[in-house]
Design a protein around this motif. Structure first.
Motif, PDB file in Angstrom:
ATOM      1  N   LYS A  58       0.839  -1.208   0.000  1.00  0.00           N
ATOM      2  CA  LYS A  58       0.000   0.000   0.000  1.00  0.00           C
ATOM      3  C   LYS A  58       0.876   1.260   0.000  1.00  0.00           C
ATOM      4  CE  LYS A  58      -4.089  -2.101   2.034  1.00  0.00           C
ATOM      5  NZ  LYS A  58      -4.603  -2.745   3.244  1.00  0.00           N
ATOM      6  N   LEU A  59       2.019   1.190   0.682  1.00  0.00           N
ATOM      7  CA  LEU A  59       2.905   2.362   0.743  1.00  0.00           C
ATOM      8  C   LEU A  59       3.635   2.602  -0.575  1.00  0.00           C
ATOM      9  CD1 LEU A  59       4.223   1.728   4.347  1.00  0.00           C
ATOM     10  CD2 LEU A  59       3.110   3.844   3.591  1.00  0.00           C
ATOM     11  N   THR A  60       3.882   1.515  -1.310  1.00  0.00           N
ATOM     12  CA  THR A  60       4.655   1.677  -2.555  1.00  0.00           C
ATOM     13  C   THR A  60       3.759   1.620  -3.792  1.00  0.00           C
ATOM     14  OG1 THR A  60       5.051  -0.707  -2.580  1.00  0.00           O
ATOM     15  CG2 THR A  60       6.765   0.651  -1.597  1.00  0.00           C
ATOM     16  N   GLY A  61       2.467   1.308  -3.586  1.00  0.00           N
ATOM     17  CA  GLY A  61       1.546   1.211  -4.721  1.00  0.00           C
ATOM     18  C   GLY A  61       1.748  -0.048  -5.547  1.00  0.00           C
ATOM     19  N   ARG A  62       2.349  -1.086  -4.946  1.00  0.00           N
ATOM     20  CA  ARG A  62       2.626  -2.321  -5.697  1.00  0.00           C
ATOM     21  C   ARG A  62       1.901  -3.512  -5.077  1.00  0.00           C
ATOM     22  NH1 ARG A  62       7.079  -1.139  -9.275  1.00  0.00           N
ATOM     23  NH2 ARG A  62       6.540  -3.170 -10.148  1.00  0.00           N
ATOM     24  N   PRO A  63       1.419  -4.453  -5.904  1.00  0.00           N
ATOM     25  CA  PRO A  63       0.801  -5.661  -5.340  1.00  0.00           C
ATOM     26  C   PRO A  63       1.829  -6.533  -4.612  1.00  0.00           C
ATOM     27  CG  PRO A  63       0.892  -5.794  -7.748  1.00  0.00           C
ATOM     28  CD  PRO A  63       1.400  -4.426  -7.371  1.00  0.00           C
ATOM     29  N   VAL A  64       1.356  -7.322  -3.657  1.00  0.00           N
ATOM     30  CA  VAL A  64       2.266  -8.178  -2.888  1.00  0.00           C
ATOM     31  C   VAL A  64       3.051  -9.115  -3.804  1.00  0.00           C
ATOM     32  CG1 VAL A  64       2.276 -10.133  -1.264  1.00  0.00           C
ATOM     33  CG2 VAL A  64       1.094  -8.016  -0.652  1.00  0.00           C
ATOM     34  N   SER A  65       2.414  -9.596  -4.880  1.00  0.00           N
ATOM     35  CA  SER A  65       3.153 -10.507  -5.787  1.00  0.00           C
ATOM     36  C   SER A  65       4.409  -9.825  -6.328  1.00  0.00           C
ATOM     37  CB  SER A  65       2.258 -10.986  -6.927  1.00  0.00           C
ATOM     38  OG  SER A  65       1.742  -9.879  -7.625  1.00  0.00           O
TER      39      SER A  65
END
Ligand SMILES: O=C([O-])[C@@H](O)[C@@H](O)[C@H](O)[C@@H](O)C(=O)[O-]
Ligand SMILES: [Mg+2]
Length: 428
Positions: A128-135
């Motif tokens: 959420k902080l980096t705007g990237r999905p966990v995958s």
């Protein structure tokens, strides 16, 4: 570097909410599922105002361990997963220990079980902080969707004294075929697992044969959870040679599985989520060639990254990698999907109890985790890509308070119907 400022995202607050959701009367080798399954929802709030989500078991002993970890986690940077691991270890007194699983028949690593929901929540927060999905945080998705298998259970039509659940009873091959037909029609599953260990082995062999006749092209698996002796395991494996894609935990323990494996001489792959459940189980299992497929489960292997480590170890030793499940909600389904997407050698359809959960009982906002063709598309939003439904969380927490269950005990519940019931462990 002089003058560089490294920002951190410290844990400000952690909330752990136990929840209960309805579970049908599913039969297994130790008894029958109780009317509710227990889970816990973990929320890790960071200084940046972001909330990361994790999901874990909901029994009292585990909840106490989760709560003990909280003061140790405060102030830890959610990007520093080593520190998260150290905080959890410190909360358990630093001592390595093993803890019984939900059914009391598998002994897992206690620290890894506690670490898992916090690690997942930190990864969700990082995303959420980096705007990237966990995958992406796990190295990138190598597939856009993750295949799951239909999970058939022998079952009663209703809990004792309760209303029918709509699935009907499944106590013979015809009942199992009807159940799987509905699962395949509703979710499009492309593989099928039958939970065995309930009836004498020959009856379960007949159920597998009936499944093969109805679904000629679908890979099939049978899992009696260690209900058989090595002799019976070898006999059933030989009978189902060419019918099953793998046979899961036919007999208990590494030595027993190794004996079966030796006698089968490679004719049937043996899989496990019972005798290899922690890293220290791998050396003896590999040395004795006890299993050919390991079912991972991030809930007890210490989270998503450690489960990827397990994947690499399996690859090195030529072991297959699949995925185990217990009854779970949407946060876990999202985590399992990101993990499987980012683990190249996790290419068996994963287990999930999902179809047994009522569609209106979940803690995540519906819409993201839909099954199509037996698979779930990997969420692409930041973090796990799912949103907590706070009203639903409150409802399922209230249900936890009301239901009175505080630990899973399939055997005691079975004995309310069959007082002489004895769990089936190497029983046939
Ligand atoms: O939910 C059940 O009854 C299953 O038997 C579960 O508890 C097992 O852990 C699991 O599904 C398995 O693959 O062994
Ligand atoms: Mg199993």
């Amino acid at each position: 570097m002089p003058g560089s400022t490294r920002s951190t995202s410290p844990v400000l607050d952690v909330t752990i909410t136990p929840v209960a959701f309805h579970d049908p009367a599913l039969l297994n080798n130790v008894g029958v599922h109780e009317p509710f399954a227990l889970r816990s929802v973990v929320e890790v709030r960071t200084g940046d105002g972001v909330v990361g989500l994790g999901e874990s078991y909901g029994d009292t002993e585990h909840l106490q361990r989760l709560h003990r970890a909280v003061p140790h986690l405060l102030g830890v940077d959610v990007f520093d997963l080593h520190a998260v691991g150290r905080a959890v270890a410190a909360s358990l007194g630093g001592a390595a220990s093993r803890a019984g699983d939900l059914l009391g028949q598998v002994v897992q690593d206690a620290a890894d079980r506690v670490l898992s929901p916090f690690e997942v929540a930190c990864l969700d927060a990082q995303g959420k902080l980096t705007g990237r999905p966990v995958s992406d945080l796990l190295g990138g998705a190598v597939r856009d969707e993750v295949a799951y298998s239909a999970y058939a259970f022998y079952k009663w039509a209703a809990h004792p004294g309760g209303e029918e659940d709509g699935w009907g009873a499944a106590l013979d091959p015809a009942g199992i075929v009807t159940q799987v037909r509905r699962m395949v029609d509703e979710h499009g599953f492309t593989a099928v697992k039958l939970k065995g260990g309930v009836f004498p082995p020959q009856e379960e062999v007949e159920a597998v044969r009936a499944l093969r006749a109805e679904f000629p092209d679908l890979p099939l698996r049978l899992d009696p959870n260690g209900a058989w002796t090595p002799d019976t395991s070898v006999r059933v494996a030989e009978e189902l040679d060419g019918v099953l894609e793998y046979l899961e935990d036919p007999t208990p323990g590494i030595p027993g599985m190794a004996e079966v494996s030796r006698r089968l001489e490679g004719r049937m792959p043996l899989a496990t989520n019972m005798c290899v459940v922690a890293f220290e189980d791998l050396p003896p299992a590999v040395a004795q060639d006890a299993v050919q497929v390991v079912l991972s489960d991030h809930h007890y292997w210490g989270g998503l990254r450690r489960t990827q480590d397990l994947g690499r170890i399996c690859e090195v030793f030529g072991l297959g990698l699949s995925m185990h499940s217990n009854s779970h909600l949407g946060i876990s389904l999202a985590a399992m999907t990101h993990l499987a997407a980012a683990t190249p050698n996790l290419d068996y359809a994963c287990d999930t109890h999902w179809p047994w959960k009522r569609a209106d009982e979940d803690v995540v906002v519906p819409g993201v985790l839909e099954f199509s063709g037996g698979a779930v598309r990997v969420p692409t939003g930041p973090g796990l890509g799912v949103e907590l439904d706070r009203d639903a969380l409150a409802r399922l927490h209230e249900q936890f308070e009301r239901c009175g269950l505080r630990a899973r005990d399939d055997t005691t519940y079975m004995r309310t119907v069959d007082p002489g019931f004895v769990p089936h462990r190497a029983a046939w």
